[in-house]
Design a protein around this motif. Structure first.
Motif, PDB file in Angstrom:
ATOM      1  N   TRP A   1       0.703  -1.014   0.030  1.00 40.93           N
ATOM      2  CA  TRP A   1      -0.072   0.092   0.106  1.00 40.93           C
ATOM      3  C   TRP A   1       1.096   1.377   0.162  1.00 40.93           C
ATOM      4  CZ3 TRP A   1       1.065   3.381   3.971  1.00 40.93           C
ATOM      5  CH2 TRP A   1       1.609   2.732   4.938  1.00 40.93           C
TER       6      TRP A   1
ATOM      7  N   PHE B   1       0.140  10.088   1.332  1.00 39.75           N
ATOM      8  CA  PHE B   1      -0.626   9.680   2.136  1.00 39.75           C
ATOM      9  C   PHE B   1      -2.085   9.883   2.245  1.00 39.75           C
ATOM     10  CE2 PHE B   1       3.612   9.228   3.971  1.00 39.75           C
ATOM     11  CZ  PHE B   1       3.714   7.928   4.194  1.00 39.75           C
ATOM     12  N   TYR B   2      -2.313  11.172   1.663  1.00 41.12           N
ATOM     13  CA  TYR B   2      -3.495  11.714   1.920  1.00 41.12           C
ATOM     14  C   TYR B   2      -4.559  11.756   0.593  1.00 41.12           C
ATOM     15  CZ  TYR B   2      -2.426  12.462   6.656  1.00 41.12           C
ATOM     16  OH  TYR B   2      -1.925  12.132   8.039  1.00 41.12           O
TER      17      TYR B   2
ATOM     18  N   PRO C   1      -8.617  14.004   6.488  1.00 40.58           N
ATOM     19  CA  PRO C   1      -7.194  13.474   6.836  1.00 40.58           C
ATOM     20  C   PRO C   1      -7.252  12.345   7.950  1.00 40.58           C
ATOM     21  CG  PRO C   1      -7.017  15.760   6.801  1.00 40.58           C
ATOM     22  CD  PRO C   1      -8.526  15.596   6.346  1.00 40.58           C
TER      23      PRO C   1
ATOM     24  N   ASP D   1      -9.460  21.606  -3.705  1.00 37.13           N
ATOM     25  CA  ASP D   1      -9.828  19.973  -3.303  1.00 37.13           C
ATOM     26  C   ASP D   1      -8.372  19.773  -2.573  1.00 37.13           C
ATOM     27  OD1 ASP D   1     -12.245  19.748  -4.246  1.00 37.13           O
ATOM     28  OD2 ASP D   1     -11.674  18.569  -5.994  1.00 37.13           O
ATOM     29  N   ILE D   2      -7.185  20.141  -2.876  1.00 39.41           N
ATOM     30  CA  ILE D   2      -5.859  19.828  -2.557  1.00 39.41           C
ATOM     31  C   ILE D   2      -5.785  20.363  -0.953  1.00 39.41           C
ATOM     32  CG2 ILE D   2      -3.457  20.158  -2.614  1.00 39.41           C
ATOM     33  CD1 ILE D   2      -3.578  20.629  -5.388  1.00 39.41           C
ATOM     34  N   LEU D   3      -6.502  21.361  -0.538  1.00 39.48           N
ATOM     35  CA  LEU D   3      -6.236  21.855   0.709  1.00 39.48           C
ATOM     36  C   LEU D   3      -7.484  21.246   1.587  1.00 39.48           C
ATOM     37  CD1 LEU D   3      -5.601  25.859  -0.282  1.00 39.48           C
ATOM     38  CD2 LEU D   3      -4.026  23.947   0.849  1.00 39.48           C
TER      39      LEU D   3
ATOM     40  N   ASN E   1      -8.636  18.217   1.118  1.00 38.29           N
ATOM     41  CA  ASN E   1      -8.178  16.958   0.859  1.00 38.29           C
ATOM     42  C   ASN E   1      -9.664  16.084   0.495  1.00 38.29           C
ATOM     43  OD1 ASN E   1      -7.773  14.126   3.141  1.00 38.29           O
ATOM     44  ND2 ASN E   1      -6.723  14.630   1.327  1.00 38.29           N
ATOM     45  N   TYR E   2     -10.222  16.549  -0.555  1.00 39.60           N
ATOM     46  CA  TYR E   2     -11.330  15.953  -1.100  1.00 39.60           C
ATOM     47  C   TYR E   2     -11.222  14.710  -1.968  1.00 39.60           C
ATOM     48  CZ  TYR E   2     -15.680  15.162  -4.061  1.00 39.60           C
ATOM     49  OH  TYR E   2     -16.583  14.676  -4.597  1.00 39.60           O
ATOM     50  N   THR E   3     -11.357  13.549  -1.227  1.00 38.71           N
ATOM     51  CA  THR E   3     -10.969  12.249  -1.971  1.00 38.71           C
ATOM     52  C   THR E   3     -12.026  11.230  -1.793  1.00 38.71           C
ATOM     53  OG1 THR E   3     -10.356  11.370   0.160  1.00 38.71           O
ATOM     54  CG2 THR E   3      -8.472  12.288  -1.028  1.00 38.71           C
TER      55      THR E   3
ATOM     56  N   THR F   1      -4.506   2.779   7.582  1.00 36.68           N
ATOM     57  CA  THR F   1      -2.888   2.511   7.715  1.00 36.68           C
ATOM     58  C   THR F   1      -2.430   3.781   7.114  1.00 36.68           C
ATOM     59  OG1 THR F   1      -3.687   0.321   7.139  1.00 36.68           O
ATOM     60  CG2 THR F   1      -1.505   0.825   7.836  1.00 36.68           C
ATOM     61  N   ARG F   2      -2.773   4.020   6.041  1.00 36.16           N
ATOM     62  CA  ARG F   2      -2.060   5.240   5.115  1.00 36.16           C
ATOM     63  C   ARG F   2      -1.929   6.383   5.841  1.00 36.16           C
ATOM     64  NH1 ARG F   2      -4.450   4.883   0.081  1.00 36.16           N
ATOM     65  NH2 ARG F   2      -5.443   6.796   0.835  1.00 36.16           N
ATOM     66  N   LYS F   3      -3.265   6.924   6.292  1.00 37.18           N
ATOM     67  CA  LYS F   3      -3.400   8.058   6.898  1.00 37.18           C
ATOM     68  C   LYS F   3      -2.703   8.078   8.241  1.00 37.18           C
ATOM     69  CE  LYS F   3      -7.893   9.512   4.805  1.00 37.18           C
ATOM     70  NZ  LYS F   3      -9.275   9.219   4.953  1.00 37.18           N
TER      71      LYS F   3
ATOM     72  N   TYR G   1      -0.068   6.557   9.172  1.00 39.40           N
ATOM     73  CA  TYR G   1       1.466   6.605   8.736  1.00 39.40           C
ATOM     74  C   TYR G   1       1.718   7.820   8.327  1.00 39.40           C
ATOM     75  CZ  TYR G   1       3.215   2.086   9.269  1.00 39.40           C
ATOM     76  OH  TYR G   1       3.775   0.634   9.809  1.00 39.40           O
ATOM     77  N   GLY G   2       1.018   8.645   7.404  1.00 37.08           N
ATOM     78  CA  GLY G   2       0.886   9.950   6.999  1.00 37.08           C
ATOM     79  C   GLY G   2       1.086  11.000   7.977  1.00 37.08           C
ATOM     80  N   LEU G   3       0.211  10.853   8.984  1.00 35.18           N
ATOM     81  CA  LEU G   3       0.236  11.719  10.181  1.00 35.18           C
ATOM     82  C   LEU G   3       1.605  11.760  10.862  1.00 35.18           C
ATOM     83  CD1 LEU G   3      -1.611  13.767  11.576  1.00 35.18           C
ATOM     84  CD2 LEU G   3      -2.212  11.858  13.126  1.00 35.18           C
TER      85      LEU G   3
ATOM     86  N   VAL H   1       4.119  10.797   9.778  1.00 32.67           N
ATOM     87  CA  VAL H   1       5.685  11.304   8.700  1.00 32.67           C
ATOM     88  C   VAL H   1       5.349  12.905   8.597  1.00 32.67           C
ATOM     89  CG1 VAL H   1       6.185  11.541   6.302  1.00 32.67           C
ATOM     90  CG2 VAL H   1       5.510   9.215   7.350  1.00 32.67           C
ATOM     91  N   ILE H   2       4.214  13.334   8.545  1.00 30.67           N
ATOM     92  CA  ILE H   2       3.916  14.721   8.664  1.00 30.67           C
ATOM     93  C   ILE H   2       4.462  15.548   9.674  1.00 30.67           C
ATOM     94  CG2 ILE H   2       2.441  16.703   8.099  1.00 30.67           C
ATOM     95  CD1 ILE H   2       1.397  15.310   5.809  1.00 30.67           C
TER      96      ILE H   2
END
Lengths: 414, 284
Positions: A91, A262-263, B45, B160-162, B164-166, B248-250, B252-254, B256-257
């Protein structure tokens, strides 16, 4: 005994041993630590380093991806999907490699724009620039081919369009087309050779980058004033002064990278990328990856025949020309002054050019029916006017004031 | 005066470009109506999947969608992520029949599915699928939530970038499933066996009949048994099947950021310190 130049003095037994056999520590010392750079380099000069980081990251994640990839038309898409769902850290690696390629291009575009602004393509840095253009072209080829390997609906459509462009060439067209695809249409041989080439090109990139850096070290770095370094007082050792700036920019760049990775890993790609390729179906609206869009627009802008040239062939020529013209930039630009800082007229044209390229990119993302082709034609015309008319002839009308030295500029600022 | 100048300039330009300014024929965009942005537990996020909703979505999939749509990238054991235990997954998977073989006698046989099996496809092949569905092949749904994200026009695509529209894919699925219109105006002609749906991404009519209506599925957790709720649940479930590692990705993302932000801050002060020393040494 070899005469010892430079300031490197091996301190340990091990480094003394190496120094007389394979002076690798000396090379690192002379080319990085005791490497003197102009002291007025700004943050835009750090993107070269970011690019090396991105290449390394692409190669490392690429190796992992390649280990889990099956270059078979029936299972390519599934193998990638399987790795990203069930593989260890799949992933992470999948989106990392994909989003990484976008950020590689973001960095390369900033790097290119910076060179064009500060006149880093001008004498004596012509070879640096030309190697840079070759790196950029190789990157584009690598990215395109890598995108095809995902074997999604959009990649199949893209490769048939790209192969069609090669077929439009006179005489060698059909030979090129069949060689590229490994047959009369897209199929298993296409995927196999693309896989091999995609694994090979990064090492060509490494080779070109070594030459690029070698050439930069030969002539020394340009700086925002575009003036030559005149005394040692105008330089600083790379470590720690410039290096700390590099580390700072890299970590800011990585924050942006992490946000997308990641986001919003899908943000920079196309939704059709999640549909398995089916050579009997094509998506309604084929859009290449964002970094190709300006060139894609220039291809689409040519809707008319020119004399004996059919529109397709002429379009391919415009597309190829728009890239190859970059190789001649060092000689097209006849200005005596390097930096746009001291060329107010060029500065206006430069920003118009940047706006034009972004505009071309936006046009490329739109469907053909939505925007008039005339806008693409105007944009394309300006792209070529910038290189063929503005660059060579603008210097005749410029009256430039130039400071005497880098020191003078720094003092003025204070 | 200005009007006259503009008028003549315009005329001059239009002569210069010839037919260039004649507007290209108005093109129709699909979907005809853009999906509305919905509220999802997994948006933003810090968004996470709502397990109960995913379980309801699975129920919608198995009772309705699975009749025509495959879910080939999802294995039964993946349902662990929906808070089912091994026993529940085993008995759930046993309801499905899997073609296996050859056995010792060389025959292909049918057996109940194991947790390690993937969801079986409802049709043996695409031709059978097309034959049974009026010529249209029902898409595999594993990745549909990521494959049907309707692109947003400028300037939304940038904000959408700000924001975080996914969740464009989930919004689309919800809009499509609740968007069937049965009352058509006279001008609208839909070919036989098709259904008018202004939210459909690749045309004005879709081959899929309206699959959901109020009360079609019985929920045992007391959630409203409405078309809207079913559509929300299946959209959430399909977002999970398309992006099972999102949480999981989010997470880890938190980390990392946060790390990178602190690191950048530290580097900023190191940089100031190094350059302050330099300036001190060179002030002569």
């Amino acid at each position: 005994m070899i005469k010892e130049k430079g300031t490197y003095r091996p301190k340990t037994r091990c480094s003394r041993f190496l120094n007389h056999r394979l002076p690798f520590p000396r090379l690192i010392h002379d080319s990085i630590i005791k490497y003197y750079v102009p002291k007025n380099l700004n943050y835009f000069y750090t993107f070269g380093c970011i690019l090396i980081l991105m290449l390394t990251s692409q190669i490392l994640t690429g190796i992992v991806m390649a280990m889990h990839y099956v270059p078979d038309v029936g299972s390519a898409f599934e193998s990638r999907e399987h790795f990203m769902r069930s593989g260890r850290y799949g992933w992470l690696f999948g989106p990392w490699h994909a989003v990484g390629s976008s950020f590689f291009f973001i960095a390369v575009y900033i790097h290119l724009a910076r060179s064009l602004y500060y006149g880093s393509h001008k004498s004596p840095r012509e070879i640096v620039w030309i190697l840079g253009v070759f790196i950029y072209l190789t990157m584009m080829a690598t990215a395109f081919i890598g995108h095809v390997l995902a074997w999604s609906m959009i990649s199949a459509a893209e490769v048939s369009i790209a192969a069609g462009l090669f077929r439009a060439m006179p005489l060698v067209g059909s030979w090129l087309y069949e060689t590229l695809l490994g047959g009369y249409s897209i199929g298993q041989p296409t995927l196999n050779r693309f896989y091999v080439v995609h694994s090979l090109l990064p090492f060509v990139l490494v080779f070109l980058i070594v030459l690029h850096i070698w050439a930069v070290h030969m002539v020394g770095q340009n700086n925002p004033t575009g003036l030559d370094v005149q005394s040692e007082r105008e330089t600083i050792p790379f470590v720690p002064y410039a290096a700390i700036k590099y580390v700072f920019t890299i970590s800011i760049f990585l924050i942006f990278f992490a946000w997308f990775l990641f986001y919003m890993p899908d943000y920079m790609s196309h939704a059709d990328h999640h549909i398995q390729a089916d050579i009997f179906r094509t998506p309604q609206h084929v859009v290449p990856e964002w970094y190709f869009l300006p060139f894609y627009t220039m291809l689409r802008a040519i809707t008319f025949d020119v004399g004996p040239l059919e529109s397709t062939l002429f379009g391919v020529m415009v597309l190829t020309g728009s890239l190859l013209i970059l190789l001649f930039v060092p000689w097209l630009d006849r200005s005596q002054v390097r930096s746009a800082r001291f060329r107010p007229l060029y500065r206006i044209c430069y920003w118009l050019f940047i706006v034009d390229v972004i505009f071309l990119g936006w046009l490329g993302s739109q469907s053909v029916n939505d925007v008039d082709v005339i806008w693409s034609q105007i944009g394309t015309a300006f792209y070529f006017i910038f290189f063929l008319i503005i660059m060579p002839y603008l210097p005749r009308f410029e009256k430039n004031w130039l400071p005497a030295s880098i020191e003078e500029v720094i003092h003025q600022k204070k | 005066m200005i009007n006259i100048i503009v008028y003549f300039t315009g005329m001059g330009l239009s002569i210069f470009w010839g037919t260039g300014f004649t507007k290209a024929e108005v093109s129709i965009h699909y979907p005809l109506v853009r999906p509305q942005q919905q509220k999802w537990s997994f948006s933003g996020p810090f968004g996470v999947y709502d397990r109960a909703q995913l379980q309801r979505g699975l129920k919608v999939y198995t009772e309705i969608c699975a009749t025509c749509h495959s879910l080939k990238f999802v294995a039964f054991h993946n349902l662990r992520a929906l808070n089912y235990d091994e026993q529940e997954i085993k008995s759930f998977s046993n309801q499905f029949a899997i073609k296996d073989g050859p056995n010792e006698e060389g025959n292909i046989f049918t057996r109940p599915a194991n947790p390690t099996d993937h969801f079986p496809a409802p049709f043996a092949n695409d031709i059978q699928a097309a034959f049974a569905n009026n010529g249209a092949i029902p898409s595999d749904l594993s990745l549909i939530a990521r494959a049907r994200a309707v692109p947003r026009p400028f300037p939304n695509c940038l904000t959408d970038i700000l924001k975080n529209y996914t969740t464009a894919g989930a919004d689309y699925i919800h809009a499509l499933l609740t968007g069937y219109e049965t009352t058509l105006s006279l001008e609208q002609k839909i070919s036989a066996g098709k259904w008018y749906n202004p939210f459909f991404i690749s045309g004005e009519s879709i081959a899929m009949a309206p699959p959901l209506y109020d009360g079609r599925i019985v929920y045992d957790d007391g959630s409203p048994q409405t078309r809207d709720q079913y559509a929300r649940d299946i959209a959430a479930f399909l977002t999970w099947t398309a992006d099972p590692h999102m949480e999981t990705r989010k997470k880890y993302g938190l980390r990392v950021i946060i790390f990178l932000t602190l690191y950048t801050g530290l580097i900023f002060f190191v940089k100031r310190r190094i350059w302050a020393d330099y300036d001190k040494g060179h002030r002569s």
